[in-house]
Design a protein around this motif. Structure first.
Motif, PDB file in Angstrom:
ATOM      1  N   ALA A  16     -21.171 -21.326 -17.473  1.00  0.00           N
ATOM      2  CA  ALA A  16     -21.641 -22.619 -17.963  1.00  0.00           C
ATOM      3  C   ALA A  16     -20.507 -23.412 -18.585  1.00  0.00           C
ATOM      4  O   ALA A  16     -20.505 -23.681 -19.772  1.00  0.00           O
ATOM      5  CB  ALA A  16     -22.763 -22.409 -18.969  1.00  0.00           C
ATOM      6  N   VAL A  17     -19.524 -23.755 -17.769  1.00  0.00           N
ATOM      7  CA  VAL A  17     -18.469 -24.632 -18.261  1.00  0.00           C
ATOM      8  C   VAL A  17     -18.967 -26.065 -18.126  1.00  0.00           C
ATOM      9  O   VAL A  17     -19.423 -26.461 -17.066  1.00  0.00           O
ATOM     10  CB  VAL A  17     -17.180 -24.447 -17.437  1.00  0.00           C
ATOM     11  N   SER A  18     -18.917 -26.807 -19.218  1.00  0.00           N
ATOM     12  CA  SER A  18     -19.429 -28.176 -19.115  1.00  0.00           C
ATOM     13  C   SER A  18     -18.292 -29.105 -18.692  1.00  0.00           C
ATOM     14  O   SER A  18     -17.131 -28.823 -18.939  1.00  0.00           O
ATOM     15  CB  SER A  18     -20.043 -28.610 -20.442  1.00  0.00           C
ATOM     16  N   PRO A  19     -18.646 -30.208 -18.031  1.00  0.00           N
ATOM     17  CA  PRO A  19     -17.609 -31.095 -17.503  1.00  0.00           C
ATOM     18  C   PRO A  19     -16.657 -31.561 -18.603  1.00  0.00           C
ATOM     19  O   PRO A  19     -17.082 -31.870 -19.713  1.00  0.00           O
ATOM     20  CB  PRO A  19     -18.413 -32.275 -16.950  1.00  0.00           C
TER      21      PRO A  19
ATOM     22  N   THR B 296      -7.434 -31.939 -16.912  1.00  0.00           N
ATOM     23  CA  THR B 296      -8.009 -33.286 -16.860  1.00  0.00           C
ATOM     24  C   THR B 296      -9.453 -33.275 -16.366  1.00  0.00           C
ATOM     25  O   THR B 296      -9.895 -32.307 -15.756  1.00  0.00           O
ATOM     26  CB  THR B 296      -7.191 -34.200 -15.928  1.00  0.00           C
ATOM     27  N   ALA B 297     -10.145 -34.373 -16.624  1.00  0.00           N
ATOM     28  CA  ALA B 297     -11.529 -34.512 -16.161  1.00  0.00           C
ATOM     29  C   ALA B 297     -11.515 -34.974 -14.709  1.00  0.00           C
ATOM     30  O   ALA B 297     -10.702 -35.811 -14.331  1.00  0.00           O
ATOM     31  CB  ALA B 297     -12.266 -35.532 -17.019  1.00  0.00           C
ATOM     32  N   GLY B 298     -12.403 -34.418 -13.909  1.00  0.00           N
ATOM     33  CA  GLY B 298     -12.446 -34.808 -12.505  1.00  0.00           C
ATOM     34  C   GLY B 298     -13.364 -35.986 -12.246  1.00  0.00           C
ATOM     35  O   GLY B 298     -13.358 -36.553 -11.160  1.00  0.00           O
TER      36      GLY B 298
ATOM     37  N   ARG C  88     -14.931 -41.736 -13.487  1.00  0.00           N
ATOM     38  CA  ARG C  88     -14.626 -42.743 -14.494  1.00  0.00           C
ATOM     39  C   ARG C  88     -13.318 -42.467 -15.233  1.00  0.00           C
ATOM     40  O   ARG C  88     -12.775 -43.350 -15.881  1.00  0.00           O
ATOM     41  CB  ARG C  88     -15.779 -42.867 -15.491  1.00  0.00           C
ATOM     42  N   PHE C  89     -12.818 -41.236 -15.140  1.00  0.00           N
ATOM     43  CA  PHE C  89     -11.553 -40.948 -15.800  1.00  0.00           C
ATOM     44  C   PHE C  89     -10.370 -41.062 -14.843  1.00  0.00           C
ATOM     45  O   PHE C  89      -9.234 -40.842 -15.237  1.00  0.00           O
ATOM     46  CB  PHE C  89     -11.585 -39.545 -16.416  1.00  0.00           C
ATOM     47  N   ARG C  90     -10.666 -41.394 -13.586  1.00  0.00           N
ATOM     48  CA  ARG C  90      -9.640 -41.430 -12.568  1.00  0.00           C
ATOM     49  C   ARG C  90      -8.492 -42.347 -12.975  1.00  0.00           C
ATOM     50  O   ARG C  90      -7.325 -42.008 -12.833  1.00  0.00           O
ATOM     51  CB  ARG C  90     -10.270 -41.902 -11.256  1.00  0.00           C
ATOM     52  N   SER C  91      -8.860 -43.494 -13.530  1.00  0.00           N
ATOM     53  CA  SER C  91      -7.823 -44.468 -13.865  1.00  0.00           C
ATOM     54  C   SER C  91      -7.034 -44.069 -15.109  1.00  0.00           C
ATOM     55  O   SER C  91      -6.019 -44.675 -15.422  1.00  0.00           O
ATOM     56  CB  SER C  91      -8.462 -45.836 -14.065  1.00  0.00           C
ATOM     57  N   MET C  92      -7.540 -43.076 -15.836  1.00  0.00           N
ATOM     58  CA  MET C  92      -6.818 -42.631 -17.030  1.00  0.00           C
ATOM     59  C   MET C  92      -5.737 -41.616 -16.663  1.00  0.00           C
ATOM     60  O   MET C  92      -4.912 -41.263 -17.491  1.00  0.00           O
ATOM     61  CB  MET C  92      -7.759 -41.935 -18.020  1.00  0.00           C
ATOM     62  N   ALA C  93      -5.792 -41.130 -15.426  1.00  0.00           N
ATOM     63  CA  ALA C  93      -4.928 -40.016 -15.044  1.00  0.00           C
ATOM     64  C   ALA C  93      -3.446 -40.224 -15.366  1.00  0.00           C
ATOM     65  O   ALA C  93      -2.806 -39.306 -15.872  1.00  0.00           O
ATOM     66  CB  ALA C  93      -5.128 -39.693 -13.567  1.00  0.00           C
ATOM     67  N   PRO C  94      -2.902 -41.429 -15.120  1.00  0.00           N
ATOM     68  CA  PRO C  94      -1.469 -41.610 -15.392  1.00  0.00           C
ATOM     69  C   PRO C  94      -1.091 -41.216 -16.821  1.00  0.00           C
ATOM     70  O   PRO C  94      -0.021 -40.689 -17.068  1.00  0.00           O
ATOM     71  CB  PRO C  94      -1.266 -43.112 -15.177  1.00  0.00           C
ATOM     72  N   MET C  95      -2.021 -41.466 -17.731  1.00  0.00           N
ATOM     73  CA  MET C  95      -1.782 -41.110 -19.121  1.00  0.00           C
ATOM     74  C   MET C  95      -1.534 -39.605 -19.252  1.00  0.00           C
ATOM     75  O   MET C  95      -0.756 -39.165 -20.079  1.00  0.00           O
ATOM     76  CB  MET C  95      -3.039 -41.505 -19.880  1.00  0.00           C
TER      77      MET C  95
END
Lengths: 222, 564
Positions: A38-41, A66-68, A71-78
């Protein structure tokens, strides 16, 4: 081992991949040595550190899980900025997640100008019956982008230890051969010329080409 | 149950205002009053009215938000540094990036889909017609009902839900449904959107609410989205509107207003479920929180009871070890209660934003695994940009959560060091233990007020936007009874606040309990007594209660605001 001879090395490792491929499970298996059903996102990104001793080096890995979620896709560069290594995780039972890796590689290539160790992980290898991505295709693709490749199972604990160990070895190699690798020092590094920034452009095969013979562009040091 | 109460209302003795007011005001001192508030003291409920919600007053999406000004300040600082030291050319890029980061946000969210959506957007005008002309789907008898069909609209379970919440996009696409899967509710959502559009287009009017039998439908249109709440409970229209506003804020908190606006500007027909995927649990959890947490109704926050010296020590630790540039808020939350809040001078946090933060912590297990670094938008603080949140638990049991909110996307490592120092100090001074002890003690029992016949109460100090209430004890120990108690509070709250006829005092005798609501400039008090309590006894008790709260105020509330 004599402590005085030990050198230390700090490296940033970012774990990327689609939602639900098991990035957090892989990291928790490696860092925490356990598996939970039960790993939560992940929200945003979680930060882990892992220390190991290898070839006269005390290596401290700063692992960014990182979150897959879209909505977090655009945060990835950070999260992948200044990363020294990237673990690209896909799910062997999901072709889609494998294709998504291509986008990640493209993005990393565009945005990261320091040398970076790539490692492709085909996770959930325990689910052999539902396999959609063949080992050969993935290995070929990995070779074409100069990446290490492992099939892993966070559940059965296979491949993960090896993968991180090899990544660490490559990081040490990178550290020794490329003076401005950005590791272990706080001094901002100059854009370095290195094996990944060679004149030969890294070409990414299309979906069809994955199956055909992938060109071996690499001089992978492992 | 509802019928019984309604009946009781008629035979009950409901008196209000002036007659008893003189007797009531025994005390001049308002418990929990402070000039030095740390939260924005507003009454969100009274702010709510349809006039302000309809499309006319769309907040202009500009780059002049709070975060932008903070980042700009930072950029100026950075460029000043750079002028001095031009040699560090490598840094120019990174500081530029920082400046733009907040504005850029997630342009990719909409960009990636352009191909698919380009087609869709051409069909936008058609899509509504499609939704309306779906008679071939309606005669369900012709279709062979699969088991999954039965699960939804036609199932008794779905129909009997006490409350439904839907979010629909302007073009009628489902975005969210509290119960059942959106895909299967497409038809019913289409009908609802048609009602909204028809009223708007043909009557040049706005659809606010519909009452049909036991059900109340409340509609709210904001920024290309339609929020619909349907209830069989006792919530008033305005209270439903407040719930919908919270849902709206949650959408903004995930996406930011600028992204939301941009998405729908580019593709009217965009499926918003994509960028929201994974955030559904925040909506679900927020709605669950509304059922058990009166703070959302009162637009105020509950503090963890702590000795003021301990609390001072905690906030002092934060100030000392987290004096970092660009850190806007630092707060500790323990099981939905605020332990402490340190803020940047000039900047305040709104209770609604704080509830979203509490909801974020409450709904995500993943923070318990490791330190996290995540973007969050606080709509009341700045609806157009993200703050970066460093989230970590301070204790092994994961009760006490520290949040450091910064505008600097690069601040993680610095904040991580701050966290380590803060934690070390809190352990050394036994502050974590004090927090855990307080959590174990379960707030306080109504017995401690030693007022006979007083069963439960909510007390909100308006100037500091905080409230306090005792534990839920017998007879409110079962879920049904707690629900009933909440209904009573909703009723009391509604009667007092409904804009048409605002009351100061309401004394209400019901079949199972007697209620007293009292609202002044300084506080709101909702008290629940046993059924046989007379007005005089109740007033006497309430005065005694106020004295007790006054005595305990240092422990129950955060009365002084600490800044960096």
């Amino acid at each position: 081992m004599n402590d005085l001879n030990m050198k230390s090395l700090e490296a940033k490792v970012v774990v990327l991949g689609s939602q639900g491929v098991g990035k957090t499970s892989v990291v928790i298996r490696y860092v925490g040595g356990m598996f939970s059903k039960a790993v939560s996102p992940t929200i945003g990104a979680s930060f882990f550190t892992y220390k190991l001793t290898l070839e006269q080096y005390r290596v401290k890995l700063q692992v960014w899980d990182t979150a897959g979620q879209e909505r977090f896709r655009s945060m990835a560069p950070m999260y992948y900025r200044k990363a020294n290594a990237a673990m690209l995780v896909y799910d062997i039972t999901s072709l889609e997640s494998f294709y998504d890796i291509k986008d990640w590689v493209k993005e990393l290539k565009k945005n990261v100008d320091t040398p970076i160790v790539l490692c492709l992980l085909g996770n959930k290898s325990d689910l052999e019956s539902g396999r959609k991505v063949s080992t050969e295709d993935a290995a070929e693709y990995a070779a074409s982008i100069d990446a290490l490749f492992y099939e892993t199972s966070a559940l059965k604990n296979t491949g993960i230890e090896d993968a991180f160990l090899q990544v660490s070895k490559q990081l040490i190699h990178l550290y020794e051969t490329v003076p401005n690798s950005g590791m272990g020092s706080l001094i901002p590094s100059q854009p370095a010329s290195d094996m990944f920034a060679s004149d030969q452009p890294l070409t990414l095969p299309d979906r069809k080409e994955v199956e055909s013979a992938g060109q071996r562009s690499g001089n992978c040091p492992c | 149950m509802a019928a019984e109460v309604r009946e009781a209302e008629q035979i009950g003795n409901t008196s209000d205002s002036d007659s008893v007011q003189t007797e009531l005001l025994e005390t001049n001192e308002i418990p929990g009053k402070s000039e030095n508030a740390l939260l924005v003291a507003t009454d969100s409920f009274e702010d709510l009215n349809y006039a302000g919600l309809t499309n006319g007053t769309l907040p202009t999406v500009s780059t002049s938000g709070t975060i932008h000004s903070l980042v700009k300040k930072k950029a100026r600082r950075a460029s000043a540094l750079l002028d001095e030291n031009e040699a560090a050319g490598d840094n120019t890029a990174s500081s530029d990036e920082t400046t733009n980061a907040v504005d850029q946000e997630s342009s990719e969210v909409s960009g990636e889909d352009s191909q698919e959506d380009h087609l869709e957007s051409r069909l936008t005008d058609l899509s509504l017609n499609e939704t309306e002309s779906l008679p071939e789907e309606i005669p369900m008898t012709q279709l062979i009902p699969t088991s999954s069909d039965i699960e939804d609209v036609n199932s008794l379970e779905w129909k009997q839900q006490r409350r439904h919440i839907f979010i629909i996009s302007e073009s009628g696409k489902p975005v969210y449904s509290r119960h059942g899967s959106e895909d299967k509710l497409v038809t019913i959502m289409g009908v609802m959107q048609a009602l909204v559009i028809c009223t708007h287009d043909f009557q040049k009017d706005t659809l606010r609410s519909i009452v049909a039998g036991d059900h109340k439908f409340v509609f709210m249109c904001r920024d290309h989205l339609t929020f619909i709440g349907i209830t069989r409970g006792r919530e008033s229209t305005q209270q439903m509107l407040l719930q919908l506003t919270y849902m709206y804020n949650q959408v903004i908190s995930v996406l930011t207003l600028s992204t939301l606006t941009r998405i729908f500007k580019q593709h009217r027909n965009y499926d918003l479920r994509r960028p929201l995927s994974g955030a559904e649990k925040f909506f679900d959890n927020l709605l669950n929180l509304m059922d058990v947490e009166p703070g959302l109704l009162l637009s105020s926050v509950r503090c963890l009871p702590l000795d003021s010296s301990v609390r001072e020590n905690i906030s002092h630790s934060i100030v000392q070890h987290a004096k970092v540039k660009d850190l806007v808020f630092a707060l500790i939350i323990a099981q939905n209660q605020l332990v402490t809040l340190v803020r940047m001078k000039k900047y305040y946090i709104h209770p609604m934003d704080l509830h979203l933060i509490i909801n974020l912590i409450n709904a995500s297990e993943s923070f318990k695994a490791a330190e996290s670094w995540t973007p969050i938008c606080l709509p009341k603080f700045d609806a157009c940009g993200f703050l970066q949140a460093h989230v970590s638990y301070l204790d092994e049991e994961c009760h006490t959560c520290l949040l450091l909110l910064s505008v600097d996307i690069e601040a993680f490592y610095i904040l991580s060091e701050c966290k380590a120092k803060i934690k070390e100090r809190l352990v050394r001074y036994n502050a974590l233990k004090a927090i855990n002890d307080s959590l174990r003690r379960n707030s306080y029992s109504i017995q401690q007020c030693s007022i006979s016949d007083l069963r439960h109460f909510l007390y909100k100090s308006r100037s500091i936007a905080q409230y306090t209430s005792p534990e839920l004890e017998a007879p409110y120990h079962t879920k049904e009874e707690q629900q009933r108690l909440f209904d009573l509070y909703h009723y009391l709250h509604d009667r007092i606040h409904t804009s048409g006829r605002q009351l100061k005092i309401l004394f209400h005798v019901g079949p199972y309990e007697t209620l007293l609501g009292w609202v002044t400039q300084g506080f709101e008090l909702y008290a629940v007594f046993g059924p046989l309590v007379t007005k005089t006894i109740a007033i006497h008790a309430v005065n005694k209660l106020l004295r007790w709260i006054k005595k305990e105020e240092d422990r129950l509330f955060i009365l002084s605001s600490v800044t960096f």
